[in-house]
Write a protein that holds these residues in place. Structure first.
Motif, short mmCIF file in Angstrom:
data_model
loop_
_atom_site.label_atom_id
_atom_site.label_comp_id
_atom_site.label_asym_id
_atom_site.label_seq_id
_atom_site.Cartn_x
_atom_site.Cartn_y
_atom_site.Cartn_z
N LEU A 171 0.91 -1.09 -0.05
CA LEU A 171 -0.12 -0.03 -0.09
C LEU A 171 0.80 1.36 -0.05
O LEU A 171 1.75 1.58 0.84
N TYR A 172 0.68 2.33 -0.98
CA TYR A 172 1.40 3.16 -1.01
C TYR A 172 0.29 4.41 -0.97
O TYR A 172 -0.43 4.75 -2.03
N ASP A 173 0.57 5.27 0.14
CA ASP A 173 -0.20 6.44 0.48
C ASP A 173 -1.50 6.24 0.16
O ASP A 173 -2.21 6.86 -0.64
N SER A 174 -2.10 5.01 0.71
CA SER A 174 -3.36 4.33 0.53
C SER A 174 -4.50 4.97 1.00
O SER A 174 -4.62 5.76 2.38
N ALA A 175 -5.60 5.28 0.62
CA ALA A 175 -6.83 5.67 1.00
C ALA A 175 -7.47 4.54 1.42
O ALA A 175 -7.05 3.44 1.29
#
Length: 327
Positions: A171-175
């Protein structure tokens, strides 16, 4: 210089001037053309190919980068964010493939080169369904799945609904978790220069950045307008609250990597840290000086951390670590 050469010289000047005018017009009409073409050339020269696959009657577009010949097949699926496309993963795709991963980056329904939904629905539930169908259509056996921003939300939903189909989750800078939205709902579909600048200020860190020249703004706004209905549909489904994952993410059992730009002004750092707390086995990496686009703009730091997580056997233990972005 001969007389004939002298006569030809003005002709070449006129031709050159015409080419410059045509290029300028094309850039004004479509300022992304130069960027898109450059990215595509970069990807193709690094062995990345374009394909389509049928998912529920839609020809879903995706990028594919194969690992070196003789490598064991290790599928890795990349899911882009709101208003984005598969090519946003370009800084990472060739390197991930070179390190032994068979990379698939899809354009979600309505995004990039994939068709728009027939009923206009590009909600999180629809995009998860498309991503699940994408795995089935390509017969991907328990791939690693990575999601960026809204794509992280889609990836988490997939991993929660079909845990047996995801090996590891990235997860990368996930909402996906609740946080107070302190920006207008129209942020992602600007209609003027002020709106465009407001969007850039949200997705980029505070350190000085290149200001977009004014003459390209009209073309960019036209592209936002073209994608408005899809982005609005996706964003509306994020705002309803029905898909919030705060009370579900504790059920994630697979290894989870969480990468976050500490200067992210769209999905705050506190959200990433709370996600790490809720997923006890997760590995958290904070990237100082990086914003919401950390996966691309800070790819030199993201890549080794991603590979370390993917390659680790047994999986890495839970941890929190911070790295500095390049000056």
């Amino acid at each position: 210089m001969s007389g004939s050469s002298t006569r030809r010289w003005p002709v070449w000047v006129a031709v050159g001037a015409s080419i410059v005018v045509v290029l300028a017009l094309l850039i004004w009409l479509n300022p992304f053309l130069l960027i898109d073409t450059s990215v595509d050339v970069y990807l193709r020269t690094h062995g990345v190919s374009h394909h389509h696959v049928d998912v529920d009657g839609y020809q879903i577009h995706y990028l594919e980068a194969k690992a070196p010949a003789g490598s064991p097949d290790k599928p890795l699926v990349l899911v882009h964010g709101l208003g984005a496309r598969a090519t946003d993963w370009a800084p990472l795709i060739p390197a991930l493939a070179a390190h032994g991963y068979h990379v698939y980056a899809l354009d979600l329904l309505g995004y990039g080169s994939s068709p728009k939904p027939r009923d206009g629905d590009a909600s999180l539930a629809v995009e998860e369904h498309i991503t699940s169908g994408f795995l089935q259509a390509l017969r991907l056996d328990k791939p690693d799945v990575a999601g960026w921003s809204m794509g992280g939300w889609v990836a988490m939903k997939l991993a929660l609904d079909y845990p047996e189909r995801v090996r590891r989750l990235l997860l990368y800078d996930s909402a996906g978790l609740y946080f107070i939205i302190d920006f207008p709902h129209t942020l992602f579909t600007p209609t003027d220069r002020a709106g465009f600048d407001a969007l850039m200020q949200r997705i980029e860190p505070d350190h000085p950045r290149m200001k977009m020249p004014g003459f390209v703004i009209p073309g960019m706004l036209r592209r936002f307008e073209k994608n408005r209905a899809i982005v609005d549909s996706s964003f509306h489904s994020m705002l309803t609250g029905r898909e919030i994952l705060d009370f579900r993410v504790h059920a994630l059992q697979m290894p989870v990597l969480i990468v976050w730009g500490t200067e992210d002004k769209l999905t705050p750092l506190a959200t990433g840290l709370r996600l790490h707390e809720l997923v006890p086995q997760s590995v958290f990496v904070g990237l100082r000086g990086c914003g919401h686009l950390a996966a691309a703009e800070c790819s030199k730091q993201v890549l080794p951390e991603t590979l370390k997580f993917l390659d680790a056997e047994p999986p890495l233990p839970a941890s929190i670590n911070y790295l500095d972005a390049p000056k």
